[in-house]
Design an enzyme around this catalytic site. Structure first.
Site, PDB file in Angstrom:
ATOM      1  N   THR A 135       0.465  -1.228   0.095  1.00  0.00           N
ATOM      2  CA  THR A 135       0.536  -0.228  -0.341  1.00  0.00           C
ATOM      3  C   THR A 135       0.619   1.278  -0.268  1.00  0.00           C
ATOM      4  O   THR A 135       1.863   1.716   0.471  1.00  0.00           O
ATOM      5  CB  THR A 135      -0.839   0.266   1.012  1.00  0.00           C
ATOM      6  OG1 THR A 135      -1.578   1.322   1.221  1.00  0.00           O
ATOM      7  CG2 THR A 135       0.300  -0.119   2.703  1.00  0.00           C
ATOM      8  N   ASP A 136       0.484   2.250  -0.227  1.00  0.00           N
ATOM      9  CA  ASP A 136       0.816   3.634  -0.647  1.00  0.00           C
ATOM     10  C   ASP A 136       0.752   4.221   0.979  1.00  0.00           C
ATOM     11  O   ASP A 136       1.816   5.220   1.376  1.00  0.00           O
ATOM     12  CB  ASP A 136       0.235   5.163  -0.818  1.00  0.00           C
ATOM     13  CG  ASP A 136      -1.189   5.237  -1.382  1.00  0.00           C
ATOM     14  OD1 ASP A 136      -1.166   3.917  -0.017  1.00  0.00           O
ATOM     15  OD2 ASP A 136      -1.932   6.114  -1.615  1.00  0.00           O
ATOM     16  N   GLU A 137       0.274   3.673   1.931  1.00  0.00           N
ATOM     17  CA  GLU A 137       0.140   4.027   3.406  1.00  0.00           C
ATOM     18  C   GLU A 137       1.610   3.817   4.066  1.00  0.00           C
ATOM     19  O   GLU A 137       1.718   4.813   5.190  1.00  0.00           O
ATOM     20  CB  GLU A 137      -1.006   3.565   4.028  1.00  0.00           C
ATOM     21  CG  GLU A 137      -1.948   3.748   3.843  1.00  0.00           C
ATOM     22  CD  GLU A 137      -3.678   3.204   4.222  1.00  0.00           C
ATOM     23  OE1 GLU A 137      -3.137   3.562   5.775  1.00  0.00           O
ATOM     24  OE2 GLU A 137      -4.531   2.941   3.859  1.00  0.00           O
ATOM     25  N   TYR A 161      -1.795  -0.867  11.165  1.00  0.00           N
ATOM     26  CA  TYR A 161      -1.843  -1.379   9.427  1.00  0.00           C
ATOM     27  C   TYR A 161      -0.665  -1.011   8.600  1.00  0.00           C
ATOM     28  O   TYR A 161       0.224  -1.859   8.373  1.00  0.00           O
ATOM     29  CB  TYR A 161      -2.531  -0.699   8.567  1.00  0.00           C
ATOM     30  CG  TYR A 161      -3.968  -0.907   7.851  1.00  0.00           C
ATOM     31  CD1 TYR A 161      -2.899  -2.297   6.830  1.00  0.00           C
ATOM     32  CD2 TYR A 161      -3.400  -0.117   6.837  1.00  0.00           C
ATOM     33  CE1 TYR A 161      -3.227  -2.605   5.742  1.00  0.00           C
ATOM     34  CE2 TYR A 161      -3.335  -0.537   5.226  1.00  0.00           C
ATOM     35  CZ  TYR A 161      -3.070  -1.316   4.959  1.00  0.00           C
ATOM     36  OH  TYR A 161      -3.494  -1.603   3.448  1.00  0.00           O
ATOM     37  N   LYS A 165       2.370  -3.374   7.615  1.00  0.00           N
ATOM     38  CA  LYS A 165       2.320  -3.928   5.785  1.00  0.00           C
ATOM     39  C   LYS A 165       3.877  -3.003   5.406  1.00  0.00           C
ATOM     40  O   LYS A 165       4.267  -4.233   4.937  1.00  0.00           O
ATOM     41  CB  LYS A 165       2.062  -2.597   4.589  1.00  0.00           C
ATOM     42  CG  LYS A 165       0.239  -2.951   5.043  1.00  0.00           C
ATOM     43  CD  LYS A 165       0.211  -4.780   3.990  1.00  0.00           C
ATOM     44  CE  LYS A 165       0.539  -4.896   2.901  1.00  0.00           C
ATOM     45  NZ  LYS A 165       0.240  -6.204   2.504  1.00  0.00           N
TER      46      LYS A 165
HETATM   47  P1  NAD Z   1      -9.327  -7.483   2.494  1.00  0.00           P
HETATM   48  O1  NAD Z   1      -9.494  -7.107   3.715  1.00  0.00           O
HETATM   49  O2  NAD Z   1     -10.657  -7.229   1.697  1.00  0.00           O
HETATM   50  O3  NAD Z   1      -8.630  -9.299   1.902  1.00  0.00           O
HETATM   51  C1  NAD Z   1      -7.854  -9.836   3.004  1.00  0.00           C
HETATM   52  C2  NAD Z   1      -7.881 -11.303   2.591  1.00  0.00           C
HETATM   53  O4  NAD Z   1      -7.123 -11.566   3.224  1.00  0.00           O
HETATM   54  C3  NAD Z   1      -9.132 -12.047   3.169  1.00  0.00           C
HETATM   55  O5  NAD Z   1      -9.896 -12.771   1.846  1.00  0.00           O
HETATM   56  C4  NAD Z   1      -8.560 -12.122   4.507  1.00  0.00           C
HETATM   57  O6  NAD Z   1      -9.860 -14.204   4.629  1.00  0.00           O
HETATM   58  C5  NAD Z   1      -7.271 -13.454   3.765  1.00  0.00           C
HETATM   59  N1  NAD Z   1      -6.779 -13.219   4.859  1.00  0.00           N
HETATM   60  C6  NAD Z   1      -6.162 -12.929   6.183  1.00  0.00           C
HETATM   61  N2  NAD Z   1      -5.740 -13.098   7.113  1.00  0.00           N
HETATM   62  C7  NAD Z   1      -4.987 -14.200   6.547  1.00  0.00           C
HETATM   63  C8  NAD Z   1      -4.241 -15.414   6.848  1.00  0.00           C
HETATM   64  N3  NAD Z   1      -3.649 -15.112   7.692  1.00  0.00           N
HETATM   65  N4  NAD Z   1      -3.977 -16.143   5.788  1.00  0.00           N
HETATM   66  C9  NAD Z   1      -4.973 -16.214   4.640  1.00  0.00           C
HETATM   67  N5  NAD Z   1      -5.413 -14.985   4.516  1.00  0.00           N
HETATM   68  C10 NAD Z   1      -6.168 -14.211   4.574  1.00  0.00           C
HETATM   69  O7  NAD Z   1      -8.247  -6.844   2.017  1.00  0.00           O
HETATM   70  P2  NAD Z   1      -7.765  -5.567   0.280  1.00  0.00           P
HETATM   71  O8  NAD Z   1      -8.779  -4.704   0.783  1.00  0.00           O
HETATM   72  O9  NAD Z   1      -8.232  -6.986  -0.805  1.00  0.00           O
HETATM   73  O10 NAD Z   1      -6.414  -6.019   0.194  1.00  0.00           O
HETATM   74  C11 NAD Z   1      -5.481  -6.618  -0.200  1.00  0.00           C
HETATM   75  C12 NAD Z   1      -4.419  -6.519  -0.478  1.00  0.00           C
HETATM   76  O11 NAD Z   1      -4.117  -5.393  -0.878  1.00  0.00           O
HETATM   77  C13 NAD Z   1      -3.368  -6.323   1.391  1.00  0.00           C
HETATM   78  O12 NAD Z   1      -2.659  -6.358   1.270  1.00  0.00           O
HETATM   79  C14 NAD Z   1      -3.714  -4.668   1.272  1.00  0.00           C
HETATM   80  O13 NAD Z   1      -2.975  -4.178   1.797  1.00  0.00           O
HETATM   81  C15 NAD Z   1      -3.453  -4.607  -0.313  1.00  0.00           C
HETATM   82  N6  NAD Z   1      -3.969  -3.032  -0.953  1.00  0.00           N
HETATM   83  C16 NAD Z   1      -5.123  -2.515  -0.534  1.00  0.00           C
HETATM   84  C17 NAD Z   1      -5.640  -1.360  -0.925  1.00  0.00           C
HETATM   85  C18 NAD Z   1      -6.820  -1.014  -1.029  1.00  0.00           C
HETATM   86  O14 NAD Z   1      -7.512   0.367  -0.927  1.00  0.00           O
HETATM   87  N7  NAD Z   1      -8.335  -1.745  -0.433  1.00  0.00           N
HETATM   88  C19 NAD Z   1      -5.219  -0.266  -1.523  1.00  0.00           C
HETATM   89  C20 NAD Z   1      -2.748  -1.394  -1.907  1.00  0.00           C
HETATM   90  C21 NAD Z   1      -3.358  -2.360  -1.237  1.00  0.00           C
END
Ligand code: NAD
Length: 361
Positions: A135-137, A161, A165
């Site tokens: 993430t950009d965070e 969080y 990350k």
């Molecule tokens: P999300 O919370 O919607 O989904 C996370 C998934 O990971 C879920 O399906 C959950 O069941 C699974 N999970 C959690 N803990 C687990 C574990 N211990 N073992 C196996 N599976 C596990 O998240 P998202 O919004 O889809 O984000 C996905 C990735 O992208 C993350 O790494 C996040 O940091 C990154 N990201 C998110 C955003 C955003 O805007 N949502 C932006 C940039 C990066």
């Protein structure tokens, strides 16, 4: 031959978009490792889960033996690591799951990947990829209205969080530098779009408005985020996986900086257009959904502004987003209006029952 891609967190918001995107291309066989926490929803994968090219493994990424069994059974050509705890407010209430999954889980996956990778032939070792999605965070608060995060911006995370990350990003780079594991890392701005869990700002606002509930905005709503439509993110990730340079980081952003208040107002205006207020019991006392906007005490440590310089991925890999904020947010609002069953099942908890029937290999 089809590429065998192991996705972690493929039942989450972005992970499910990636899994759908890979399988729709017809060029991949996808394994999905997901623990199915509250954020994992197998109903987001209903369109592809009967495909022979899709394999689901209900495994916690912190479980080393479980992860190693999946590597042995699935034998991936590449890993796209998205599994994480992802909600900042939850990380403030209780950071423990964030430390566990985001740091220990990434470490466990790296070690399992390294052991597996060492057993591959030399040519396959070279083409293998561990793609860490971040993430950009991790960069923290941006100073000044003009500055942008580049791949060289120093890390300065503000929340549990983003700190977890950041730690995982460092581990991934260290496994490349120390052990030669072929990695790529991407740091992306805020995503939005279909199948987004209702605790996040955009779906929360759409669904609260439809139910005539207050639309809470932290502080004065002037925090700026750079919004990217989730399917644009999925397309960018596949480009980086297949064509990104090993060991490199690529920033991914939407060139769509918006204040939180602006985002909420745009949603209200779209809902005014699609579901004019006054016609249902939930909206009988309002003439615009904007009347439901309510300012609440700001989140502690809340960063004011994030914005991405995505010129590296554009210049090296030719990726640019296909959606503007205006087109993406319209598609998103339409999706929530047309997919009531998906979000009602999340709101009433039925999605957790549905996954009891999920096939596990
Ligand atoms: P999300 O919370 O919607 O989904 C996370 C998934 O990971 C879920 O399906 C959950 O069941 C699974 N999970 C959690 N803990 C687990 C574990 N211990 N073992 C196996 N599976 C596990 O998240 P998202 O919004 O889809 O984000 C996905 C990735 O992208 C993350 O790494 C996040 O940091 C990154 N990201 C998110 C955003 C955003 O805007 N949502 C932006 C940039 C990066």
């Amino acid at each position: 031959m089809k590429q065998r891609i192991l996705v972690t967190g493929g039942a989450g918001f972005i992970g499910s978009a990636v899994v759908r995107h890979l399988l729709t291309s017809g060029k991949c066989i996808v394994g999905n490792i997901d623990k199915l926490t509250y954020a994992g929803n197998t109903e987001s994968l209903a369109s592809i889960d009967s495909t022979d090219d899709y394999h689901f493994f209900k495994v916690d990424i912190c479980d080393r033996a479980g992860v190693e069994d999946v590597f042995e059974a699935f034998r991936p050509d590449a890993i796209m690591h998205l599994a994480a705890e992802s909600h900042v407010d939850r990380s403030i209430d209780d950071p423990s799951a964030f430390i566990q999954t985001n740091i220990i889980g990434t470490y466990t996956l790296l070690e399992a990947a390294r052991n597996y990778w060492r057993t591959l032939g030399l040519e396959t070792q070279k083409t293998f990829r561990f793609h860490h999605i971040s993430t950009d965070e991790v960069f923290g608060d941006l100073e000044g209205a003009e500055s942008l995060f580049t791949e060289l911006t120093p890390y300065a995370p503000s929340s549990p969080y983003s700190a977890s990350k950041a730690a995982s990003d460092h581990l991934v780079h260290a496994w490349h530098r120390t052990y030669g594991l072929p990695i790529v890392v991407t740091n992306c701005s805020n995503n939005y779009g279909p199948f987004h869990f209702p605790e996040k700002l955009i779906p929360h606002v759409i669904l609260n408005a439809l139910q005539g509930k207050p639309l809470p905005i932290y502080g004065d709503g002037s925090q700026v985020r750079d919004w990217l439509y989730v399917e644009d993110h999925a397309r960018a990730l596949v480009k980086v996986l297949n064509r990104g340079r090993v060991g490199e980081t690529y920033n991914i952003g939407g060139h769509n900086e918006k204040r939180n208040l602006e985002v909420v107002e745009v949603i209200c205006d779209l809902l005014d257009e699609y579901v004019p207020p006054g016609k249902s019991s939930a909206s009988e006392n309002i003439s615009s959904y904007r009347e439901l906007i309510t300012f609440v005490i700001d989140r502690s440590g809340h960063d004011r502004r994030y914005a991405i310089d995505a010129s590296k991925i554009k210049n090296e890999l030719g990726w640019v987003p296909e959606e503007s904020f205006e087109t993406g947010i319209r598609k998103t609002v339409e999706w929530y209006l047309e997919n009531r069953q998906w979000w009602e099942s999340v709101l009433n908890g039925d999605y957790r029952l549905a996954r009891l029937g999920t096939s596990v290999e």
